[in-house]
Design a protein around this motif. Structure first.
Motif, PDB file in Angstrom:
ATOM      1  N   LEU A  12       0.843  -1.197   0.000  1.00 52.57           N
ATOM      2  CA  LEU A  12       0.000   0.000   0.000  1.00 52.57           C
ATOM      3  C   LEU A  12       0.873   1.239   0.000  1.00 52.57           C
ATOM      4  CD1 LEU A  12      -2.802   1.391   0.223  1.00 52.57           C
ATOM      5  CD2 LEU A  12      -2.478   1.396   2.703  1.00 52.57           C
ATOM      6  N   LEU A  13       0.617   2.108  -0.965  1.00 52.03           N
ATOM      7  CA  LEU A  13       1.236   3.428  -1.031  1.00 52.03           C
ATOM      8  C   LEU A  13       0.148   4.466  -0.776  1.00 52.03           C
ATOM      9  CD1 LEU A  13       3.481   5.492  -1.792  1.00 52.03           C
ATOM     10  CD2 LEU A  13       2.700   5.243  -4.177  1.00 52.03           C
ATOM     11  N   VAL A  14       0.361   5.342   0.184  1.00 47.04           N
ATOM     12  CA  VAL A  14      -0.544   6.457   0.446  1.00 47.04           C
ATOM     13  C   VAL A  14       0.204   7.744   0.170  1.00 47.04           C
ATOM     14  CG1 VAL A  14      -1.888   7.686   2.180  1.00 47.04           C
ATOM     15  CG2 VAL A  14      -1.921   5.184   2.119  1.00 47.04           C
ATOM     16  N   ILE A  15      -0.380   8.579  -0.673  1.00 51.52           N
ATOM     17  CA  ILE A  15       0.254   9.835  -1.060  1.00 51.52           C
ATOM     18  C   ILE A  15      -0.486  10.974  -0.391  1.00 51.52           C
ATOM     19  CG2 ILE A  15       0.914  11.316  -2.987  1.00 51.52           C
ATOM     20  CD1 ILE A  15       0.816   8.827  -4.790  1.00 51.52           C
ATOM     21  N   GLY A  16       0.135  11.565   0.629  1.00 52.48           N
ATOM     22  CA  GLY A  16      -0.475  12.665   1.361  1.00 52.48           C
ATOM     23  C   GLY A  16      -0.446  12.416   2.853  1.00 52.48           C
ATOM     24  N   GLY A  17      -0.067  13.439   3.620  1.00 56.92           N
ATOM     25  CA  GLY A  17       0.107  13.280   5.055  1.00 56.92           C
ATOM     26  C   GLY A  17      -0.938  13.969   5.899  1.00 56.92           C
ATOM     27  N   GLY A  18      -2.113  14.254   5.326  1.00 59.78           N
ATOM     28  CA  GLY A  18      -3.195  14.849   6.097  1.00 59.78           C
ATOM     29  C   GLY A  18      -4.061  13.791   6.753  1.00 59.78           C
ATOM     30  N   PRO A  19      -5.282  14.171   7.188  1.00 57.32           N
ATOM     31  CA  PRO A  19      -6.139  13.215   7.891  1.00 57.32           C
ATOM     32  C   PRO A  19      -6.552  12.031   7.038  1.00 57.32           C
ATOM     33  CG  PRO A  19      -7.350  15.213   7.338  1.00 57.32           C
ATOM     34  CD  PRO A  19      -5.910  15.497   7.090  1.00 57.32           C
ATOM     35  N   ALA A  20      -6.793  12.245   5.742  1.00 60.81           N
ATOM     36  CA  ALA A  20      -7.183  11.132   4.872  1.00 60.81           C
ATOM     37  C   ALA A  20      -6.026  10.158   4.693  1.00 60.81           C
ATOM     38  CB  ALA A  20      -7.660  11.647   3.519  1.00 60.81           C
ATOM     39  N   GLY A  21      -4.816  10.682   4.547  1.00 57.63           N
ATOM     40  CA  GLY A  21      -3.660   9.809   4.394  1.00 57.63           C
ATOM     41  C   GLY A  21      -3.397   8.994   5.645  1.00 57.63           C
ATOM     42  N   HIS A  22      -3.454   9.656   6.788  1.00 58.48           N
ATOM     43  CA  HIS A  22      -3.222   8.941   8.042  1.00 58.48           C
ATOM     44  C   HIS A  22      -4.273   7.856   8.268  1.00 58.48           C
ATOM     45  CE1 HIS A  22      -2.298   8.174  12.245  1.00 58.48           C
ATOM     46  NE2 HIS A  22      -3.581   8.329  12.515  1.00 58.48           N
ATOM     47  N   SER A  23      -5.554   8.192   8.063  1.00 56.61           N
ATOM     48  CA  SER A  23      -6.593   7.197   8.325  1.00 56.61           C
ATOM     49  C   SER A  23      -6.579   6.087   7.282  1.00 56.61           C
ATOM     50  CB  SER A  23      -7.974   7.862   8.395  1.00 56.61           C
ATOM     51  OG  SER A  23      -8.292   8.521   7.191  1.00 56.61           O
ATOM     52  N   ALA A  24      -6.026   6.353   6.094  1.00 54.89           N
ATOM     53  CA  ALA A  24      -5.913   5.300   5.080  1.00 54.89           C
ATOM     54  C   ALA A  24      -4.932   4.219   5.529  1.00 54.89           C
ATOM     55  CB  ALA A  24      -5.487   5.886   3.739  1.00 54.89           C
ATOM     56  N   ALA A 279      -9.202  10.002  -1.653  1.00 53.72           N
ATOM     57  CA  ALA A 279      -9.985  10.298  -0.456  1.00 53.72           C
ATOM     58  C   ALA A 279      -9.666  11.697   0.051  1.00 53.72           C
ATOM     59  CB  ALA A 279      -9.686   9.268   0.628  1.00 53.72           C
ATOM     60  N   GLY A 280     -10.612  12.239   0.803  1.00 55.55           N
ATOM     61  CA  GLY A 280     -10.394  13.527   1.437  1.00 55.55           C
ATOM     62  C   GLY A 280     -10.819  14.698   0.589  1.00 55.55           C
ATOM     63  N   ASP A 281     -10.134  15.815   0.778  1.00 56.26           N
ATOM     64  CA  ASP A 281     -10.533  17.077   0.147  1.00 56.26           C
ATOM     65  C   ASP A 281     -10.524  17.030  -1.371  1.00 56.26           C
ATOM     66  OD1 ASP A 281     -10.718  18.033   2.698  1.00 56.26           O
ATOM     67  OD2 ASP A 281      -8.938  19.302   2.603  1.00 56.26           O
ATOM     68  N   ILE A 282      -9.693  16.176  -1.966  1.00 59.82           N
ATOM     69  CA  ILE A 282      -9.621  16.144  -3.428  1.00 59.82           C
ATOM     70  C   ILE A 282     -10.741  15.326  -4.049  1.00 59.82           C
ATOM     71  CG2 ILE A 282      -7.123  16.459  -3.455  1.00 59.82           C
ATOM     72  CD1 ILE A 282      -6.941  13.419  -4.207  1.00 59.82           C
ATOM     73  N   ALA A 283     -11.500  14.581  -3.229  1.00 59.85           N
ATOM     74  CA  ALA A 283     -12.464  13.621  -3.770  1.00 59.85           C
ATOM     75  C   ALA A 283     -13.812  14.262  -4.063  1.00 59.85           C
ATOM     76  CB  ALA A 283     -12.648  12.463  -2.800  1.00 59.85           C
ATOM     77  N   PHE A 284     -14.365  13.929  -5.209  1.00 60.77           N
ATOM     78  CA  PHE A 284     -15.768  14.202  -5.524  1.00 60.77           C
ATOM     79  C   PHE A 284     -16.434  12.835  -5.469  1.00 60.77           C
ATOM     80  CE2 PHE A 284     -19.167  15.378  -8.762  1.00 60.77           C
ATOM     81  CZ  PHE A 284     -19.870  16.177  -7.878  1.00 60.77           C
ATOM     82  N   ALA A 285     -16.847  12.476  -4.249  1.00 65.34           N
ATOM     83  CA  ALA A 285     -17.224  11.100  -3.961  1.00 65.34           C
ATOM     84  C   ALA A 285     -18.732  10.923  -3.958  1.00 65.34           C
ATOM     85  CB  ALA A 285     -16.659  10.674  -2.608  1.00 65.34           C
ATOM     86  N   ARG A 286     -19.163   9.781  -4.447  1.00 66.15           N
ATOM     87  CA  ARG A 286     -20.586   9.453  -4.382  1.00 66.15           C
ATOM     88  C   ARG A 286     -20.911   9.037  -2.958  1.00 66.15           C
ATOM     89  NH1 ARG A 286     -24.612   5.658  -4.633  1.00 66.15           N
ATOM     90  NH2 ARG A 286     -26.378   6.209  -5.963  1.00 66.15           N
ATOM     91  N   ASN A 287     -21.900   9.707  -2.393  1.00 67.18           N
ATOM     92  CA  ASN A 287     -22.357   9.349  -1.060  1.00 67.18           C
ATOM     93  C   ASN A 287     -23.532   8.395  -1.204  1.00 67.18           C
ATOM     94  OD1 ASN A 287     -24.244   9.766   1.405  1.00 67.18           O
ATOM     95  ND2 ASN A 287     -22.306  10.664   2.076  1.00 67.18           N
ATOM     96  N   ALA A 288     -23.386   7.190  -0.641  1.00 59.07           N
ATOM     97  CA  ALA A 288     -24.386   6.143  -0.844  1.00 59.07           C
ATOM     98  C   ALA A 288     -25.743   6.527  -0.269  1.00 59.07           C
ATOM     99  CB  ALA A 288     -23.901   4.842  -0.207  1.00 59.07           C
TER     100      ALA A 288
END
Length: 400
Positions: A12-24, A279-288
């Motif tokens: 697993l590679l996670v790119i980004g050290g904010g809350p989304a990266g940490h929780s990933a 994930a996070g601020d960059i995502a335009f995610a579908r909310n189920a």
């Protein structure tokens, strides 16, 4: 000739050290994700809690030791590698290979993009002056706090939540604070007139002077803020809090689908490219639950999205369906907000006998006012109930 390039290889590679990266990375490990896990960040510090930066940290009430997410030793304890201060500059999603600014390359099996946002720079003369401060990252918070210790006055440009929180914190430190806002009252466009009036009162009670309906024409020498109407305000420090710019260039270069400045993902946070999540601020995610895509910039939602992406990278099939929400502490006052965040037709304020209050947000659907948001101050029961109503698409409750 065969390539002789040597790659690190991770599961697993996670790119980004904010809350989304940490929780990933945390979600991946918590779901028993196997193998090597690597988080790559352009930040100099390991992932930390950002909300305090505009609140107790800025006021000098806490220090860095209290900011680390899940504790300073979390990454060593969970066998997660960190590459800090070394941003990923290219991502070949087909070959599943990323390369960093220092020239290191890493091959991955699963990847979560969590590159987040950077503070927007005012596109005016002097907006990018090195003495014009911003607030999102720890090094920026350290500079702002250090400057505040030596300052007697401040100008805060922008009346979003970061602007309001920081203005209040600076005023509580004893600085003479002026807030310059393009809105007549703080958060009026987002939260409505009633809520904006109360936020403005909180700030005024702390001594913050508001200049509303104002547009900045230029900032001179990082200290003098010149307005389009000819007025000027000069202070020892100037902080701009005028929104953010999602960092989606890496996703675009990797072939992800973008909607404006966001990466389109499904409810599982999958981009549609094998092995790649966002994930996070960059995502335009579908909310189920909402049944549509949403752009959300809340700390809590970035944490939830990152966790889901990490779990799904480990083989789960979790879906994002929470009602987006956040808390904002403006000095001694706490706001709690839950909403789909893509608009409302009507806002209704309800005062409570104990001094708390609630604003209900509704939208007309087929002639019925459906609850799409709730904002509370000292009314936690309304917040919890309101989020349930938003999730259910229920009508506005009886008010009284």
């Amino acid at each position: 000739m065969a390539s002789t390039t040597a790659y690190d290889h991770v599961h697993l590679l996670v790119i980004g050290g904010g809350p989304a990266g940490h929780s990933a990375v945390a979600g991946y490990r918590d779901d028993d994700g196997p193998g090597r896990v690597l988080l790559v960040s352009d930040d100099q510090a390991q992932p930390y809690n950002r909300p305090p930066l505009s609140k107790d940290y800025l006021r000098g009430e806490t220090d860095e030791a209290e900011l680390w997410l899940d504790g300073r030793g979390y990454y060593e304890e969970h066998d997660i590698e960190l590459w800090l201060d070394d941003p990923v500059v290219s991502l070949d999603a087909g070959a599943r290979v990323a390369r960093t600014a220092s020239g290191r390359s890493v091959a991955y099996e699963q990847c979560v993009l969590a590159t987040g946002c950077r503070p927007a720079v005012l596109p005016i003369p002097g907006g990018g002056h090195p003495d014009v401060l911003q607030l999102r990252f720890l090094d920026q918070a350290q500079e702002l706090r250090g400057r505040a210790e030596r300052a007697a006055s401040a100008v805060v440009v922008g009346s979003g939540f970061i602007g309001c929180e920081a203005a209040m914190s600076l005023a509580l430190r004893g600085l003479a604070v002026t807030m310059v806002s393009s809105e007549p009252l703080p958060q009026r466009h987002r939260l409505g007139q009633a809520a904006a009036e109360r936020i403005a009162t909180w700030l005024a009670d702390a001594g913050v002077h508001l200049i509303g309906d104002a547009h900045v024409a230029a900032i001179e020498d990082g200290r003098a803020v010149h307005l389009e109407d000819g007025r000027s305000v000069t202070a020892d420090l100037v902080l701009t809090a005028v929104g953010v710019d999602p960092q989606t260039q890496l996703a675009a270069d990797a072939g992800c689908t973008l909607d404006g400045d966001r990466v389109v993902v499904d409810e599982h946070l999958a981009t549609g490219i094998p092995g790649l999540f966002a994930a996070g601020d960059i995502a335009f995610a579908r909310n189920a639950t909402a049944g549509r895509h949403l752009a959300v910039e809340h700390w809590g939602e970035a944490t939830i999205m990152g966790e889901i992406a990490g779990e799904n990278a480990a083989g789960a099939t979790e879906a994002w369906g929470d009602v987006p929400g956040f808390w904002s502490e403006i000095g001694p006052h706490t706001l709690k907000y839950g909403a789909w965040g893509d608009g409302w037709d009507r806002d209704v304020l309800v005062e409570h006998p104990d001094g708390g209050w609630t604003v209900w947000y509704t939208r007309d659907q087929d002639g019925q006012q459906v609850t799409v948001g709730v904002l509370t101050s000292e009314a936690d029961a309304d917040y919890d109930h309101g989020c349930e109503l938003v999730a259910a698409g229920a009508p506005l409750p009886a008010l009284g």
